[in-house]
Design an enzyme around this catalytic site. Structure first.
Site, PDB file in Angstrom:
ATOM      1  N   GLU A  25       0.859  -1.172   0.000  1.00 27.92           N
ATOM      2  CA  GLU A  25       0.000   0.000   0.000  1.00 27.92           C
ATOM      3  C   GLU A  25       0.903   1.232   0.000  1.00 27.92           C
ATOM      4  OE1 GLU A  25      -3.582  -2.032   2.641  1.00 27.92           O
ATOM      5  OE2 GLU A  25      -1.899  -1.034   3.641  1.00 27.92           O
TER       6      GLU A  25
ATOM      7  N   TYR B 142       2.538   4.826  14.005  1.00 26.52           N
ATOM      8  CA  TYR B 142       1.628   4.792  12.855  1.00 26.52           C
ATOM      9  C   TYR B 142       0.637   5.958  12.899  1.00 26.52           C
ATOM     10  CZ  TYR B 142       2.549   0.534  10.181  1.00 26.52           C
ATOM     11  OH  TYR B 142       3.084  -0.402   9.329  1.00 26.52           O
TER      12      TYR B 142
END
Length: 603
Positions: free
Chosen positions: A82, A201
Site C-alpha cells: 500500500e 503509525y
C-alpha cells in the site's frame, strides 16, 4: 548525515565523496533495502557499479517484494504494498530508476501517471452476512472515551509506550469501533502488538485518517510488486555492472570491536551446492546487512495441500542472532522472533479461470475486474469472518503472464487458528481449495455452488508466514540496532529491524529510508535525507483528524453555556478560531453539530 525538507535539498546533486574510488561494497540480501542502497551508492555516492556485490540466499532478488508464477501451482503473491504520496525516500529512489514499459520515463513517472488517470478508492470496504455491504457509512464509531485514548497515545512519549501492548493502552470501547476494524485489517495489527508502533503509525499517517474507510489515501502499482518495482531496479543495477551472487547463504559476519571503533572484517557464506566461501573486509570494504526477515521460512501449499508452519532453522534470523552476540549495540533478535504464535498469519493467492466467480466479485466491488482499472480499491474485510478474512483485487492483469480471462485475488486472515464459517477447519490447516471455499462463502456465493466453483473455477496457493508481523512485537530502545551503530567504520544494518526514529515499519518507505541513511553515513554524502512528511506537526491536519475521529461531531467544551460562548467569541477573532471553524472543530454558537468541511480544506 542530516535530514532536510524542501526543494533546495531535494533537487540538489551531491559532489563525489572523498575516497569513494577506493571503496567496495558488499550487501547481505537482495531485498528492496539493499537494492535501494546500491542505487544510492551509484547515483549519489558516484561509486562504480562493478565495485558492488550483492549476496542473496534465494534464486532471485526482491525479498518480500515478490510475485511469481509456479508452473504447476499458479500465481503467488505473499503480500501487497500500500503506497502513498509521502513516501519521500521511496519516490526519491524511483525518480532515478527507468521504467521498463515507457520510453524515457522513470518508475515514479509511470506510477504517477497511472494513479492520476485511475485514482484509487473503495466502493465497499466492509461486508457481513455473506457478502452484503456492511453500510458502515464511513463512520469510525469511536466513543468519546476511545477518542481520548487515541489522543493519549499520540501525546505519550516513546518511552511511555515501550514494551507495552495495544490492549494495555486501549479499552473495549476502542476495540469495538469501526476505526479499529479499519486499522487492524489495513495494517495487520493485533491487540498484543506494540503500542509504540501503534503510536508511530498514528503520527506517520495522521494526514490519511480520513481515507481509512474508503482507502482513497492509497496508491498501487500497475502490476505486482516484483514486476513493477523489483525488476526495474534489478535491470538498472545489472546495467551499472553490479554483481549478484544468488543461492549464497551468509552464515556469519566477523567484526573487530574495540573501544570507540567497530569494523566488519569478514563475511562467511555457503552456496546451494555446499561450497564454503567468504571475503575478508578492510575498512574500505563496506558491509550492509539486512537483518531479520518477515518472509523467512514462508511455506507455499497448493490447491490440494495446506501450507505448513516452519519453525525450524531460519537463516536470516540465525545470522542476526550470531551477529547480536558480538555486541550489545547489535540488537536483540529474540524480542521479535521467539513467539511464532503471535507473529504468524496466512495469505493465499486465488486465480479465477473463467467468468463465474468474477460475476460475484463485481456485485461487491461494483466494478468489473476485466477493465484494467481499480477493482476493490484496497482490501475488502468480511467483518463477521471467523478468520477475520480480507481480500483485494488490484488492477488486472496483476501479472503480465495472466490470460485474459484470469483474475488474481489476494486473500489473508488474521485469525488463522480459528475454525472457518463454511469450512469447519482452521485456516492454517486448509488447502487452497478450502480457503477458496471460505472466501466464496463470504462473497455471497450460494452454498450449493461453492464446492464446484472452488474446485473447477479457481486455483489457490496458500502461504504461511511465521514471522510476518514479528516487527510489531512490543519493544524498547536497543532491541533494534541503529542503522549505523556507534563507532562503525564500514558497516550498517538495513531493513525493518534496523532503528531509525524517523518512520514506522512494515512499509517500503522504511526499508528505503534505512538504506539511504546507511549509504549517506558510510560514504559521507553531502545531501540531506528527506524528512518524514510533517503532518503530525501541522495544526491543519491535527484539526482535520480531530474532527474526522469524532465522525464530524463538534468537540465538547465542558462548562456553562455562557462561558463556552465567551470562549468561542474570543476564538472567532483569531487565526486559530478561523481554522477551528473551517475544520468544524467547534460548533457555531447554539449549534450542537460541527459544520461540515470539504476535504480540500488543507489545500
Amino acid at each position: 548525515m542530516y535530514y532536510s525538507s524542501g526543494n533546495y535539498e531535494a533537487f540538489a546533486r551531491p559532489r563525489k565523496p572523498a575516497g569513494v574510488d577506493d571503496k567496495t561494497a558488499w550487501f547481505v540480501g537482495a531485498g528492496l533495502g539493499n537494492m535501494a542502497a546500491a542505487i544510492f551508492m551509484i547515483r549519489d555516492g558516484q561509486m562504480k557499479g562493478d565495485k558492488i556485490t550483492i549476496l542473496e540466499e534465494l534464486k532471485l532478488p526482491g525479498g518480500a517484494l515478490d510475485g511469481i508464477k509456479y508452473p504447476k501451482k499458479g500465481f503467488v503473491i505473499r503480500g501487497g504494498r500500500e503506497l502513498e504520496d509521502h513516501m519521500e525516500c521511496l519516490w526519491d529512489l524511483f525518480r532515478s530508476v527507468p521504467s521498463l514499459e515507457i520510453e524515457g520515463a522513470s518508475v515514479l513517472d509511470e506510477f504517477y501517471w497511472l494513479n492520476k488517470d485511475d485514482p484509487n478508492y473503495s466502493l465497499c470496504r466492509v461486508t457481513e452476512n455473506q457478502g452484503q455491504d456492511a453500510h458502515s457509512n464511513k463512520l469510525f464509531t469511536l466513543s468519546e472515551k476511545a477518542q481520548k485514548e487515541i489522543v493519549s497515545v499520540i501525546m505519550a512519549t516513546r518511552e511511555q509506550m515501550e514494551n507495552k501492548t495495544i490492549e494495555e493502552v486501549f479499552t473495549d470501547e476502542f476495540f469495538k469501533s469501526n476505526f479499529w476494524l479499519y486499522w487492524r485489517t489495513m495494517f495487520a495489527f493485533e491487540p498484543w502488538h506494540s503500542a509504540l508502533e501503534m503510536k508511530l503509525y498514528l503520527h506517520r499517517f495522521l494526514h490519511h485518517i480520513g481515507g481509512l474507510p474508503d482507502l482513497s489515501a492509497l496508491k498501487f502499482t500497475k502490476y505486482n510488486q516484483y514486476e513493477s518495482l523489483v525488476l526495474p531496479m534489478y535491470r538498472w543495477l545489472l546495467d551499472q555492472g553490479v554483481t549478484f551472487l544468488f543461492e549464497h547463504e551468509v552464515t556469519d559476519i566477523q567484526f573487530d570491536i574495540s573501544e570507540g571503533r567497530k569494523q566488519a572484517t569478514r563475511i562467511d557464506w555457503v552456496t546451494r551446492d555446499g561450497e564454503v566461501g567468504g571475503v575478508d573486509l578492510t575498512e574500505n570494504d563496506l558491509c550492509l546487512v539486512t537483518i531479520g526477515s518477515l518472509t523467512e521460512n514462508s511455506d507455499d501449499g497448493d490447491q490440494h495441500t495446506p501450507a505448513v508452519i516452519k519453525d525450524g532453522p531460519a537463516p536470516a534470523w540465525d545470522l542476526w542472532r550470531k551477529i547480536a552476540k558480538k555486541s550489545d549495540d547489535f540488537g536483540r533478535p529474540e524480542v521479535f522472533s521467539s513467539d511464532i504464535s503471535k507473529t504468524k498469519w496466512e495469505s493465499a493467492t486465488v486465480t479465477t479461470i473463467d467468468e463465474r466467480i468474477p460475476a460475484y466479485i463485481e456485485k461487491i466491488t461494483q466494478r468489473s475486474p476485466f477493465t484494467g482499472k481499480v477493482v476493490t480499491g484496497g482490501i475488502v474485510t468480511a467483518k463477521d469472518s471467523s478468520w477475520l478474512m480480507s481480500w483485494t483485487i488490484n488492477r488486472q492483469p496483476h501479472f503480465k503472464a495472466q490470460k485474459p480471462n484470469e483474475v488474481v485475488v489476494w486473500v489473508y486472515g488474521l485469525f488463522v487458528e480459528k475454525e472457518g464459517d463454511f469450512v469447519k477447519k482452521a485456516m492454517q490447516d486448509c488447502t487452497g481449495e478450502e480457503i477458496t471455499q471460505e472466501w466464496l462463502y463470504h462473497m455471497g456465493v450460494p452454498v450449493d455452488e461453492i464446492p464446484e466453483l472452488a474446485a473447477n473455477a479457481a486455483k489457490c496457493v496458500p502461504v504461511m508466514m511465521p514471522y510476518v508481523t514479528s516487527f510489531f512485537m512490543p519493544r524498547q530502545a536497543g532491541d533494534r540496532p541503529q542503522v549505523v551503530p556507534e563507532g562503525s567504520v564500514n558497516f550498517a544494518f538495513i531493513g525493518q529491524f534496523a532503528e531509525t526514529t524517523r518512520d514506522c515499519i512494515f512499509t517500503t518507505e522504511y526499508s528505503v529510508r534505512t538504506a539511504m541513511e546507511a549509504t549517506y553515513q558510510l560514504l559521507d554524502i553531502e545531501r540531506g535525507v528527506p524528512e518524514v512528511f510533517n503532518s503530525t506537526y501541522d495544526i491543519r491536519y491535527l484539526m482535520k483528524a480531530t474532527t474526522r475521529l469524532a465522525d464530524g461531531e463538534a468537540v465538547h467544551i465542558p462548562g456553562p453555556n455562557f462561558i463556552k460562548g465567551k470562549l468561542l467569541d474570543k476564538l472567532d477573532n483569531t487565526q486559530m478560531g478561523q481554522l477551528a471553524t473551517d475544520f468544524g472543530l467547534f460548533p457555531e454558537h447554539g449549534d450542537t453539530k460541527a459544520r461540515p468541511r470539504h476535504d480540500d480544506a488543507i489545500a
